[in-house]
Enzyme design. Sequence first.
Site, mmCIF file in Angstrom:
data_model
loop_
_atom_site.group_PDB
_atom_site.id
_atom_site.type_symbol
_atom_site.label_atom_id
_atom_site.label_comp_id
_atom_site.label_asym_id
_atom_site.label_seq_id
_atom_site.Cartn_x
_atom_site.Cartn_y
_atom_site.Cartn_z
ATOM 1 C CG HIS A 6 -1.943 1.048 1.284
ATOM 2 N ND1 HIS A 6 -2.875 1.144 2.290
ATOM 3 C CD2 HIS A 6 -2.195 2.100 0.459
ATOM 4 C CE1 HIS A 6 -3.652 2.193 2.087
ATOM 5 N NE2 HIS A 6 -3.257 2.795 0.995
ATOM 6 N NE ARG A 71 -2.162 13.789 -4.100
ATOM 7 C CZ ARG A 71 -2.981 14.681 -3.518
ATOM 8 N NH1 ARG A 71 -3.050 14.754 -2.202
ATOM 9 N NH2 ARG A 71 -3.695 15.498 -4.239
ATOM 10 C CB ALA A 72 -5.821 7.366 -1.946
ATOM 11 C CG HIS A 178 -7.608 3.849 -0.611
ATOM 12 N ND1 HIS A 178 -7.886 5.142 -0.207
ATOM 13 C CD2 HIS A 178 -6.425 3.519 -0.041
ATOM 14 C CE1 HIS A 178 -6.897 5.546 0.580
ATOM 15 N NE2 HIS A 178 -6.002 4.593 0.700
ATOM 16 C CE1 TYR A 194 -8.464 9.125 2.281
ATOM 17 C CE2 TYR A 194 -6.478 7.906 2.850
ATOM 18 C CZ TYR A 194 -7.124 8.834 2.053
ATOM 19 O OH TYR A 194 -6.435 9.451 1.048
ATOM 20 C CG HIS A 223 -6.557 2.987 5.975
ATOM 21 N ND1 HIS A 223 -7.541 3.033 5.030
ATOM 22 C CD2 HIS A 223 -5.524 3.698 5.470
ATOM 23 C CE1 HIS A 223 -7.137 3.768 3.995
ATOM 24 N NE2 HIS A 223 -5.911 4.182 4.234
ATOM 25 C CD GLU A 284 -2.489 5.245 3.035
ATOM 26 O OE1 GLU A 284 -2.974 4.769 4.062
ATOM 27 O OE2 GLU A 284 -3.131 5.946 2.237
ATOM 28 N NE ARG A 290 2.815 13.000 3.850
ATOM 29 C CZ ARG A 290 2.898 13.335 2.572
ATOM 30 N NH1 ARG A 290 3.895 14.080 2.153
ATOM 31 N NH2 ARG A 290 1.992 12.907 1.702
#
Lengths: 337, 337
Positions: A6, A71-72, A178, A194, A223, A284, A290
């Site tokens: 992912h 990018r989702a 997703h 999400y 997730h 992910e 981040r």
Amino acid sequence: MIIDCHGHYTTAPKELENFRNAQIAALGDPQPQPTKGSLKISDDQIRAGLEGAQLKLQRERGTDVTIFSPRAMGMGHHIGNETTSRHWSEHCNDLIHRVCSLYPDNFVGVCQLPQTPGVSPRNCIRELERCVRELGFIGCNLNPDPSGGHWKDPPLTDRYWYPIYEKMAELDVPAMIHVSASCNPNFHATGAHYINGDTTAFMQFIMGDIFKDFPSLKFIIPHGGGAAPYHWGRYRGLAQDMGKPPLKELLLNNVFFDTCVYHQPGIDLLLRVIPTDNILFASEMVGAVRGIDPETGHYYDDTKRYIDAVTWISKEDKEKIFHRNVRKVYPRLAVKH
Amino acid sequence: MIIDCHGHYTTAPKELENFRNAQIAALGDPQPQPTKGSLKISDDQIRAGLEGAQLKLQRERGTDVTIFSPRAMGMGHHIGNETTSRHWSEHCNDLIHRVCSLYPDNFVGVCQLPQTPGVSPRNCIRELERCVRELGFIGCNLNPDPSGGHWKDPPLTDRYWYPIYEKMAELDVPAMIHVSASCNPNFHATGAHYINGDTTAFMQFIMGDIFKDFPSLKFIIPHGGGAAPYHWGRYRGLAQDMGKPPLKELLLNNVFFDTCVYHQPGIDLLLRVIPTDNILFASEMVGAVRGIDPETGHYYDDTKRYIDAVTWISKEDKEKIFHRNVRKVYPRLAVKH
């Protein structure tokens, strides 16, 4: 061998965003036939975006291959119409193909589908077929809510979705469920939409009977499966009250969970509750979270560390999670790695 | 002393449902002013519904008091208009008051609010005040999505909701965040909509700043906090990326989780991740999951057993979970028990 199932291309050159902004701006134009346009991005630009991010982190964390998709958040299926979505998806998927061609040892492609709210997923067959047969992609991301937080299309178990399932079965590719961005102010994208999308899809699979119609179909719920593993007792009980067979029998031949859960207790629960055969390693990165966790000194999304820290499952089980299961779920991966 | 903070009147005499059906049927009538109507239910009927269910289970499971509110699924705020909702809520709350009067040692009342999509929550003040001041109720259930799965009202952190928060603060009563039935076919009510509602509210509280404006306000997020504890690392990381203070500081003076998680690993995670001061015992019996878990031989929703089985928290911490915390969160409870 460690395969991360992912990863999204969150570090694409800014030309991609510029293109998208121009495409969206042109939606108001009176022209009857929007043009696809072109994207000018050099190989060096692609390399620059990856070298300091995904590739660096692969090396640092000791992961080998990332199953990589657009990018989702950027899919934005609610924007424009089916032509908008087709042009945008083709560009995004072509770019993933370029990444995979530049770094064939590091990335394998998964495509975004040109979904549009209210438009039959039949519409996505051509792009799925192109990506798998021509670009060597091994799966797709399927958005259960193309409306972006308004949930206006039918549940995933409705026959509405069958055309894309038929093509997935024929091509032997799985879909990761997703969602994309949320345009409903109630739902923060990565913090609510999400996770809700994951939980919603899981419950739809409990209620529906699509695996009777598509016994070979495989879905990854990312997730960590949303809320499903944490509420596994609730889901077992709900299925039981509905007269369904046990969850293992009902859907665990077809539904898999990734490990994008960003703390040790969550990963511990996932590995304790869900059979090892149904867990696929994923991080992910570079994605929703981040930062560095001040409690551990490591990135929240360095999920390999949490799995490494689990002492109560066998080496064989960890190998399943790190690479064996993913080869089963994505049969076309075997061709390359 | 064991206080269950989350019980709904799911075993009301069938006259209540008949009344509601008639009320809904009359929505199409041309009469300009719908009448409130009356509900004919005897004390014996109320006793009969409770004796073989909630009271029997309290005795069997060894719990003492249940904080009791109208059936969540039945609130149906999306049905009719604000008059429909007012009449229905008054009847439901009056019935809870009768239960609490018949069994003052076993039940304490929490009210349903007469919410209606698109109508200011200011509208709910009168009923909240009546229930607390006249009927002795100690809290309310607040539906973050009165539209029933379409999520059309603003997030809970929007000033739209401030009138009801002002009244809650004045009366010193908390709200349990609890959605009602789903009329969106994507969301199974207890398997998706409930859990999504919890997760959504939690993320809204991270993003908003309402606890700066209402430092004494308290919310209970039921069903173990939806997906929040399982994804605690994600939420810590998202808050950090947004430049927010740590979750403990940001919202744990105001946000509490109940223990409606129906298996041991889920309760273990909850107790491991969430500070003991923020956990309130609850079972939601007789509720979403009614069966017996074949793996344990006990009811899925017998949550006391899971907490009893946890050996690694102290007796004092368990007392907090079983009754001390709930007294802090519901200050008006102290008057009675």
